[in-house]
Design an enzyme around this catalytic site. Structure first.
Site, PDB file in Angstrom:
ATOM      1  N   CYS A   2       0.863  -1.178   0.000  1.00  0.00           N
ATOM      2  CA  CYS A   2       0.000   0.000   0.000  1.00  0.00           C
ATOM      3  C   CYS A   2       0.894   1.221   0.000  1.00  0.00           C
ATOM      4  CB  CYS A   2      -0.872   0.008   1.234  1.00  0.00           C
ATOM      5  SG  CYS A   2      -1.789  -1.524   1.438  1.00  0.00           S
ATOM      6  N   TRP A  76      -3.688  -1.869  -1.495  1.00  0.00           N
ATOM      7  CA  TRP A  76      -3.656  -3.122  -2.267  1.00  0.00           C
ATOM      8  C   TRP A  76      -4.095  -4.179  -1.264  1.00  0.00           C
ATOM      9  CZ3 TRP A  76      -1.042  -7.847  -2.114  1.00  0.00           C
ATOM     10  CH2 TRP A  76      -1.069  -8.601  -3.300  1.00  0.00           C
ATOM     11  N   ASN A 103       0.547  -0.271   6.069  1.00  0.00           N
ATOM     12  CA  ASN A 103       1.024  -0.997   4.883  1.00  0.00           C
ATOM     13  C   ASN A 103       1.697  -2.259   5.398  1.00  0.00           C
ATOM     14  OD1 ASN A 103       2.319  -1.851   2.518  1.00  0.00           O
ATOM     15  ND2 ASN A 103       4.046  -0.468   2.841  1.00  0.00           N
ATOM     16  N   GLY A 104       1.282  -3.415   4.925  1.00  0.00           N
ATOM     17  CA  GLY A 104       1.909  -4.664   5.370  1.00  0.00           C
ATOM     18  C   GLY A 104       0.851  -5.645   5.853  1.00  0.00           C
ATOM     19  N   GLU A 486      10.971 -11.659 -20.711  1.00  0.00           N
ATOM     20  CA  GLU A 486      10.475 -10.339 -20.327  1.00  0.00           C
ATOM     21  C   GLU A 486       9.326  -9.908 -21.248  1.00  0.00           C
ATOM     22  OE1 GLU A 486      10.470  -8.383 -18.004  1.00  0.00           O
ATOM     23  OE2 GLU A 486      10.194  -6.345 -18.733  1.00  0.00           O
ATOM     24  N   LYS A 490       5.580  -8.992 -19.876  1.00  0.00           N
ATOM     25  CA  LYS A 490       4.923  -7.705 -20.144  1.00  0.00           C
ATOM     26  C   LYS A 490       3.527  -7.943 -20.720  1.00  0.00           C
ATOM     27  CE  LYS A 490       6.919  -5.126 -18.284  1.00  0.00           C
ATOM     28  NZ  LYS A 490       8.012  -5.608 -17.601  1.00  0.00           N
ATOM     29  N   GLU A 493       1.054  -9.333 -18.007  1.00  0.00           N
ATOM     30  CA  GLU A 493       0.607  -8.413 -16.965  1.00  0.00           C
ATOM     31  C   GLU A 493      -0.190  -7.245 -17.519  1.00  0.00           C
ATOM     32  OE1 GLU A 493       3.722  -6.544 -14.623  1.00  0.00           O
ATOM     33  OE2 GLU A 493       5.058  -6.523 -16.336  1.00  0.00           O
ATOM     34  N   HIS A 509      12.120 -29.714 -27.647  1.00  0.00           N
ATOM     35  CA  HIS A 509      12.067 -30.639 -26.503  1.00  0.00           C
ATOM     36  C   HIS A 509      10.690 -30.638 -25.834  1.00  0.00           C
ATOM     37  CE1 HIS A 509      16.336 -31.312 -26.906  1.00  0.00           C
ATOM     38  NE2 HIS A 509      16.493 -30.010 -27.017  1.00  0.00           N
ATOM     39  N   LYS A 612       2.916  -2.211  -7.672  1.00  0.00           N
ATOM     40  CA  LYS A 612       4.279  -2.059  -8.171  1.00  0.00           C
ATOM     41  C   LYS A 612       5.301  -2.641  -7.214  1.00  0.00           C
ATOM     42  CE  LYS A 612       7.335   0.710 -10.703  1.00  0.00           C
ATOM     43  NZ  LYS A 612       7.436  -0.314 -11.745  1.00  0.00           N
TER      44      LYS A 612
HETATM   45  C1  F6R Z   1       7.002  -6.489 -13.975  1.00  0.00           C
HETATM   46  C2  F6R Z   1       7.440  -5.953 -12.708  1.00  0.00           C
HETATM   47  C3  F6R Z   1       7.739  -6.905 -11.605  1.00  0.00           C
HETATM   48  C4  F6R Z   1       8.928  -6.400 -10.785  1.00  0.00           C
HETATM   49  C5  F6R Z   1       9.145  -7.301  -9.560  1.00  0.00           C
HETATM   50  C6  F6R Z   1      10.349  -6.852  -8.752  1.00  0.00           C
HETATM   51  O1  F6R Z   1       6.807  -5.481 -14.926  1.00  0.00           O
HETATM   52  O2  F6R Z   1       7.544  -4.762 -12.561  1.00  0.00           O
HETATM   53  O3  F6R Z   1       7.939  -8.185 -12.066  1.00  0.00           O
HETATM   54  O4  F6R Z   1      10.061  -6.379 -11.598  1.00  0.00           O
HETATM   55  O5  F6R Z   1       8.005  -7.272  -8.745  1.00  0.00           O
HETATM   56  O6  F6R Z   1      10.194  -5.544  -8.306  1.00  0.00           O
HETATM   57  P1  F6R Z   1      11.442  -4.733  -7.786  1.00  0.00           P
HETATM   58  O7  F6R Z   1      12.357  -4.498  -8.943  1.00  0.00           O
HETATM   59  O8  F6R Z   1      10.884  -3.447  -7.243  1.00  0.00           O
HETATM   60  O9  F6R Z   1      12.095  -5.573  -6.723  1.00  0.00           O
END
Ligand code: F6R
Length: 617
Positions: A2, A76, A103-104, A486, A490, A493, A509, A612
């Site tokens: 959060c 969140w 938060n937590g 990657e 992308k 998500e 395989h 995030k």
């Molecule tokens: C995907 C994304 C996540 C973060 C992951 C690690 O687009 O952003 O997969 O890369 O949660 O986050 P950090 O880098 O903040 O430890």
């Protein structure tokens, strides 16, 4: 996960709180709320399920009173659905004069809740958080000492928390406590701030203090005190935030993600700034704490999650090839549960944009306890990971607000190239000329990224054409493999499309069974000049899937004439040293996912179910 913000000072508190929450909304966006103590001395609280804009509209229609102290939260959900009732702040006590945000996760909340229920306390929400509000209010009723009551209760909480509290009877102070969740103080003139990260207050002040583990902050407009949970005073040094406040706003772009993708020539230049001289020599003064260790390390373990882990995978190729040290990349959440072998000559590199990812923090703490040295590659100043590591290499990508990581990823990769060159230089594993040539090639990357970004119409149209695709596969080899992973992440998500990344050689395989007529497959094609003939092997891999009906979209090097004969569509990136190609080849994939998400009418910056910064395990 959060976002929290707190303020005491002369400005319009509601504006400060809502502005801070806007910048923190990336941390959670299923509900939001604020409490203020107005100038008449009354606590007012407003909270709403849904995006922050719903709360903002509500406050606009029915304003809260003028106030000079307040707390705000963007959620969140962990315990309790995202409803108005479960949104924070939560009020404590019969008089409802205490307001609290969190938060937590409070892990022992059921036991604390039973105690309160037995004492006749009634609950207004299904959250773990509300217990803390009632416990502190109950203590305060007994002691009439808010700080002591706060200390007593936070000592009883288990788990992860940043908690902010205000009480109507103590209208000049916000109290905060942190354990395993982030908290930063912003220092102003006659005003002070609290935030989950510096983005919460960077438009008001650049002076900040990072709060340590198990510490309490007593925040007033003209004083900030820090103490531990036992009440002993602690001194912490302040630092200057080098983010520009405007960097955390959209600045005319349709989304933060669009802006952050476009930022990459600059963010990569910032990662390189003052670290590579014009003759290509790399200087990493930040690594001074590792000076005696680097010549003798025998192993590097990278810990990271998600996109950061894919950046680490690229780093593995560079470090092993240039510095000749064995590297393994481990998902942070798996690492510490498998009894890894760590010695004093192991360097653990923790890669994290936020520096607050709980899984990565826990992996780091585990590694340190086991005697390893930890270097963090981190984007956020003052983050817990940066504070706890033995050395920090900041990526300097600037604030990344969109939930899907883009510019942090390219800056993480570039930071790992720098690390690899630095270690190779120390250990003489490559000639000075070779290292300097690569250093010079790094300096060309910002212009090459700009080149890729200037020609994206084709990939944008392609994304629209595939908006109804059910599955998209991504293939790569060598450094192209993590980019395939990657690209698939992308797309999952952002566009909620099933996608998988594979090493191109692995297809036969098993995964080739997935290929059927019309299946879109995006292939990262190595340079035709690569010394290991990987280009020819990838072309063979392409033919294997095309003959089974796949539609191949290739990302290839400019001037690669052959590839066009083997793919339905080709997007070119500039010619670049093969090891550095990921920084360019990922960009069309970022744009593909973003455009496909927009074409489906989805929220590019705030995809469903995500936050995030994942500050819970
Ligand atoms: C995907 C994304 C996540 C973060 C992951 C690690 O687009 O952003 O997969 O890369 O949660 O986050 P950090 O880098 O903040 O430890």
């Amino acid at each position: 996960m959060c976002g929290i913000v707190g303020y005491v000072g002369p400005k319009s508190t509601v504006d400060v709180l809502l502005g801070g929450l806007k910048r923190l909304e990336y941390r959670g966006y299923d509900s939001a709320g604020v409490s203020v103590i107005n100038t008449l001395g009354t606590l007012e609280t407003r909270k709403k399920a849904g995006k922050l804009s719903i709360l903002v509209d509500d406050i606009y229609k029915t304003p809260l009173g003028e106030a000079h102290i307040g707390i705000g939260h963007t959620r969140w959900a962990t315990h309790g659905a995202p409803t108005d009732g479960n949104a924070h702040p939560h009020l404590g006590g019969n008089t409802q004069k205490l307001s609290l945000i969190h938060n937590g996760i409070i892990e022992n909340f059921s036991e604390l809740k039973s105690e309160l229920l037995e004492a006749g306390v009634s609950f207004a929400s299904e959250t773990d958080t509300e217990v803390a509000a009632h416990l502190i209010a109950r203590e305060y009723d007994k002691t009439n000492d808010l700080i002591e009551s706060f200390r007593t209760v936070v000592r009883r909480l288990h788990g992860a928390f940043t908690i902010l509290v205000m009480h109507e009877d103590e209208p000049g102070v916000v109290l905060a406590a942190r354990r395993n969740a982030p908290l930063v103080i912003g220092l102003g003139e006659g005003e002070n701030f609290l935030g989950s990260d510096v983005a919460a207050f960077v438009e008001h002040t650049k002076r900040a203090i990072s709060v340590g583990q198990d510490e309490i902050v007593i925040l007033r407009k003209d004083a900030v005190e820090i103490e531990n949970f036992a009440g002993h005073k602690i001194e912490r040094e302040e630092f200057l935030i080098d983010w520009d406040a405007s960097a955390a706003s959209k600045g005319g772009w349709s989304s933060f993600m669009a802006k952050e993708i476009a930022d990459q020539p600059q963010s990569v230049a910032d990662t390189l700034m003052s670290r590579v001289s014009s003759d290509g020599t790399v200087h990493l003064e930040e690594l001074a704490p590792l000076t005696s260790l680097l010549p003798k390390i025998d192993r590097i373990i990278m810990v990271a999650c998600g996109t950061a882990a894919y950046a680490a995978e690229v780093g593995k190729y560079a470090i092993e090839s240039w510095a000749r040290i064995p590297v393994s990349v481990e998902l942070s959440h798996e690492f510490r549960y498998r009894d890894p072998i760590l010695t004093p000559n192991t360097l653990v590199v923790a890669v994290s944009q936020s520096g607050e990812t709980m899984d990565t923090l826990m992996a780091t703490r585990y590694a340190k306890e086991a005697g390893a040295t930890v270097l963090s590659i981190c984007n956020t100043q003052g983050a817990t990971l940066a504070r706890e590591a033995d050395a920090v290499l900041y990526t300097h990508a600037g604030p990344e607000v969109a939930v899907a990581s883009t510019k942090a990823f390219t800056s993480q990769i570039v930071s790992m190239y720098l690390l690899a060159l630095h270690i190779a230089g120390i250990r003489n594993t490559r000639s000075l000329n070779e290292l300097q040539d690569t250093g010079k090639n790094l300096l060309k990357l910002p212009a090459q990224i700009a080149d890729v970004l200037s020609n994206t119409q084709g990939i944008r149209s392609l994304a629209k054409a595939y908006k109804d695709a059910e599955t998209v596969l991504f293939l790569g080899r060598n450094v192209g493999f993590p980019i395939a992973l990657e690209g698939a992440l992308k797309l999952k998500e952002l566009a909620y499309i099933h996608s998988e990344g594979f090493a191109a050689g692995e297809l036969k395989h098993g995964p080739i069974a997935l290929i059927e007529a019309g299946q879109p497959v995006i292939v990262i094609v190595p340079s035709p000049n690569d010394p290991d003939s990987l280009h020819a092997k990838v072309i063979s891999n392409i033919e294997e899937i095309r003959s089974r009906g796949a539609k191949v979209i290739a990302i290839a090097e400019e001037g690669d004439q052959r590839v066009a004969q083997h793919a339905e569509e080709v997007f070119f990136i500039p010619k670049v040293q093969q090891m550095l190609a990921p920084v360019l080849s990922v960009i069309p994939l970022q744009i593909f996912a973003m455009e496909l998400s927009s074409a489906k009418g989805l929220d590019v910056d705030q995809p469903r179910n995500l936050a995030k910064s994942v500050t819970v395990e």
